[in-house]
Design an enzyme around this catalytic site. Sequence first.
Site, PDB file in Angstrom:
ATOM      1  N   CYS A   2      -0.244 -34.555 -46.453  1.00  0.00           N
ATOM      2  CA  CYS A   2       0.483 -33.294 -46.447  1.00  0.00           C
ATOM      3  C   CYS A   2      -0.061 -32.363 -47.526  1.00  0.00           C
ATOM      4  O   CYS A   2      -0.413 -32.805 -48.610  1.00  0.00           O
ATOM      5  CB  CYS A   2       1.975 -33.463 -46.673  1.00  0.00           C
ATOM      6  N   ARG A  27      -5.675 -33.018 -45.699  1.00  0.00           N
ATOM      7  CA  ARG A  27      -4.564 -33.783 -46.263  1.00  0.00           C
ATOM      8  C   ARG A  27      -3.563 -34.243 -45.209  1.00  0.00           C
ATOM      9  O   ARG A  27      -2.701 -35.077 -45.465  1.00  0.00           O
ATOM     10  CB  ARG A  27      -3.810 -32.896 -47.258  1.00  0.00           C
ATOM     11  N   TRP A  77       1.552 -34.494 -42.435  1.00  0.00           N
ATOM     12  CA  TRP A  77       1.191 -35.822 -41.903  1.00  0.00           C
ATOM     13  C   TRP A  77       2.529 -36.537 -41.799  1.00  0.00           C
ATOM     14  O   TRP A  77       3.145 -36.856 -42.818  1.00  0.00           O
ATOM     15  CB  TRP A  77       0.259 -36.520 -42.897  1.00  0.00           C
ATOM     16  N   ASN A 103       6.295 -32.494 -50.091  1.00  0.00           N
ATOM     17  CA  ASN A 103       5.461 -33.693 -49.942  1.00  0.00           C
ATOM     18  C   ASN A 103       6.216 -34.847 -50.580  1.00  0.00           C
ATOM     19  O   ASN A 103       6.826 -34.679 -51.634  1.00  0.00           O
ATOM     20  CB  ASN A 103       4.130 -33.541 -50.683  1.00  0.00           C
ATOM     21  N   GLY A 104       6.119 -36.030 -49.981  1.00  0.00           N
ATOM     22  CA  GLY A 104       6.800 -37.192 -50.552  1.00  0.00           C
ATOM     23  C   GLY A 104       7.840 -37.717 -49.585  1.00  0.00           C
ATOM     24  O   GLY A 104       7.852 -37.351 -48.401  1.00  0.00           O
ATOM     25  N   GLU A 484     -16.851 -52.364 -45.632  1.00  0.00           N
ATOM     26  CA  GLU A 484     -16.839 -50.901 -45.688  1.00  0.00           C
ATOM     27  C   GLU A 484     -17.488 -50.300 -44.440  1.00  0.00           C
ATOM     28  O   GLU A 484     -17.001 -49.310 -43.898  1.00  0.00           O
ATOM     29  CB  GLU A 484     -17.547 -50.451 -46.982  1.00  0.00           C
ATOM     30  N   LYS A 488     -15.552 -47.797 -41.856  1.00  0.00           N
ATOM     31  CA  LYS A 488     -16.033 -46.447 -41.507  1.00  0.00           C
ATOM     32  C   LYS A 488     -16.026 -46.258 -39.997  1.00  0.00           C
ATOM     33  O   LYS A 488     -15.592 -45.236 -39.481  1.00  0.00           O
ATOM     34  CB  LYS A 488     -17.467 -46.213 -42.019  1.00  0.00           C
ATOM     35  N   GLU A 491     -12.392 -46.037 -38.628  1.00  0.00           N
ATOM     36  CA  GLU A 491     -11.676 -44.815 -39.033  1.00  0.00           C
ATOM     37  C   GLU A 491     -12.025 -43.611 -38.175  1.00  0.00           C
ATOM     38  O   GLU A 491     -11.152 -42.843 -37.802  1.00  0.00           O
ATOM     39  CB  GLU A 491     -12.028 -44.458 -40.485  1.00  0.00           C
ATOM     40  N   HIS A 507     -16.578 -69.767 -38.049  1.00  0.00           N
ATOM     41  CA  HIS A 507     -15.236 -70.363 -38.096  1.00  0.00           C
ATOM     42  C   HIS A 507     -14.237 -69.583 -37.244  1.00  0.00           C
ATOM     43  O   HIS A 507     -13.067 -69.514 -37.562  1.00  0.00           O
ATOM     44  CB  HIS A 507     -14.748 -70.449 -39.543  1.00  0.00           C
ATOM     45  N   LYS A 606      -6.232 -38.053 -45.905  1.00  0.00           N
ATOM     46  CA  LYS A 606      -7.191 -38.282 -46.981  1.00  0.00           C
ATOM     47  C   LYS A 606      -6.567 -39.058 -48.128  1.00  0.00           C
ATOM     48  O   LYS A 606      -7.192 -39.904 -48.744  1.00  0.00           O
ATOM     49  CB  LYS A 606      -7.724 -36.933 -47.460  1.00  0.00           C
TER      50      LYS A 606
HETATM   51  C1  G6P Z   1      -6.638 -43.386 -47.423  1.00  0.00           C
HETATM   52  C2  G6P Z   1      -7.957 -42.858 -46.906  1.00  0.00           C
HETATM   53  C3  G6P Z   1      -9.080 -43.843 -47.248  1.00  0.00           C
HETATM   54  C4  G6P Z   1      -9.078 -44.112 -48.745  1.00  0.00           C
HETATM   55  C5  G6P Z   1      -7.738 -44.647 -49.229  1.00  0.00           C
HETATM   56  C6  G6P Z   1      -7.651 -44.751 -50.734  1.00  0.00           C
HETATM   57  O1  G6P Z   1      -6.231 -44.460 -46.658  1.00  0.00           O
HETATM   58  O2  G6P Z   1      -7.922 -42.648 -45.506  1.00  0.00           O
HETATM   59  O3  G6P Z   1     -10.323 -43.265 -46.884  1.00  0.00           O
HETATM   60  O4  G6P Z   1     -10.091 -45.027 -49.041  1.00  0.00           O
HETATM   61  O5  G6P Z   1      -6.699 -43.768 -48.804  1.00  0.00           O
HETATM   62  O6  G6P Z   1      -7.731 -43.464 -51.273  1.00  0.00           O
HETATM   63  P1  G6P Z   1      -8.025 -43.159 -52.803  1.00  0.00           P
HETATM   64  O7  G6P Z   1      -7.913 -41.665 -52.911  1.00  0.00           O
HETATM   65  O8  G6P Z   1      -7.008 -43.883 -53.619  1.00  0.00           O
HETATM   66  O9  G6P Z   1      -9.411 -43.661 -53.094  1.00  0.00           O
END
Ligand code: G6P
Length: 611
Positions: A2, A27, A77, A103-104, A484, A488, A491, A507, A606
Amino acid sequence: MCGIIGYVGNRNALPILIEGLKRLEYRGYDSAGVAVLNSGKIILQKSAGRISALEHVISEFGPDKLNARAGIAHTRWATHGAPNDINAHPHASGDGSIAVVHNGIIENYSALRTYLKQKGVSFTSDTDTETIAHLIALHYKDNLEAAVRAALQDVQGTYGIVAVCAKEPGTLVAARNGSPLIIGVGRDEYVIASDAAAILEHTSQVIYMEDNEIARITADGFRTTTLDAVPVTKDVEEVEWTLDQIELGGHEYFMEKEIFEQPKVLETCLRGRLDLRDHCIHLGGIVDCARELVRAQRVVLTGCGTAWHAALVGEYLLEDLARIPAETDYASEFRYRNPIIDAGTVVIVVSQSGETSDTLAALQEAKQRGAMVLGVVNVVGSSIARETDHGIYLHVGPETGVASTKAFTGQVTVLTLLTLYLARRRHMSQRSMNNYVTALGRIPGQIDAILEQNASVRTIAERYMDQNNWLYLGRGYNYPVALEGALKLKEISYIHAEGLPAAEMKHGPIALIHEGMPVVFIATKGTQYGKIISNVEEVRSRGGHVIAVATEGDRDIAELAEHVIYVPDTLEPLQPLLTTIPLQLLAFHAAVARGCNVDKPRNLAKSVTVE
Ligand code: G6P
């Protein structure tokens, strides 16, 4: 998660608010809305979908008729209530005289709703935020600030809010508890936002609000007090980011821009820290705690998502090179499992945004249990950066693409610098240090060389983009890279992918392998090369198609794999900084080929500022 923006000044507020929303769209982007104060009335417009949908609604309404000098806006969001027009912010009181963006999460919103209903209030949305608008209205006599203060006495939970009132058209009232708010100080104008990205276009002078503070802002000035009305004096600070850092700069996507700027930003991250002449490391952020760090009996690293993967690389580095017992924990798990933390434990908190709610809570838990807490954070002045005892900033510039790329390599770079610094202070020979420092200094140039293979990685991605299951396998330092790489792909392309330690495949996950299934091996030369080649054979013999990330010059692997992406040779502990790059490109191109919105993947935000 948000985005909030508010404006008060002498310019037309509406276009400023809409532009600000666009900067904040990363956001949250399921709905958006705006409220401006015009001729003694609040004009409120909102819409489900992206900011462009809101613009469309506003254009039908006739924005040229408005000439508001103050207003608030929000991009959402969803947490409470579906992402539709009604649940979009701002939310207004019954008579439309008060509007608020938030927000929150308001934890006691259900009790507040019942209470307000008993008072005769009727609700139009399913959100927790609407309760705040009604509460403020209930307390309002002739002073918005006083009404907000009174309303917040009843509220439990986290918030960053900005409220406006039709009877006080030139005033914004903001309050913060657990959700960031920054006041941009312009000339006879103020822009308040949840994120500096929305402010930079207007000013680089900012004030960071702290928890339990209220600000009353007019075009003539602002005043900050605590929730209990004690005046607070704030310092104006300079934001170090520039506008061009948050523009696309010729790229179609922020993620693409951020992948390609890694050589440059990692040079910035290393600047002044990696001393290539004297072969040593300077880390200003830990000068005051260096002794304690060197003597640490144990390190716990924590974070979420990509930051957790970087933390895992950090664990491998700290144990392997600095010989300090280290473990990595999901921030969301850490605080609920009664972790063993004592004065000899150092907790390293890794976060790009510095605002992730779970990570912030883990930090607070660690502090409460007496640990020294070190932050590895990108956003200067963020909540985590301010609450940690010491810290090392990434200095990789703003990251706008929701899928984290340069922040990951920045986090791994910082954790590598920290490890080498501690290792040298503990036992590492100067000779080894020389090798590491030289190798680390070469990393940005080596990433450049990998990025030159962009076109061939795109061809591989396009060939397999229709496959709905991928595996990513790596050993040792490349195991977190496998995680990772898989994250990616998930996501941004919505392809199901799993990252695993290569040896674990047999396994269970080996049962998934079928003819033509893409299996990405991170199979660079190192201590476990022979073993991973055996795993490659196991996949091949079951019909899987191997995409190998391998060390330049390795011709043998080309005999086994369908596709090879080469990375330059480096010392094994530094390999994640290189092997991650092709996986970022692979995910990016697969997502583009599938027609996905790479920068705004569905359901993601984000920065996740709720639990
Ligand atoms: C969200 C994002 C991820 C990110 C994670 C941690 O889930 O979608 O891409 O890695 O938060 O975010 P930060 O800002 O704490 O690194």
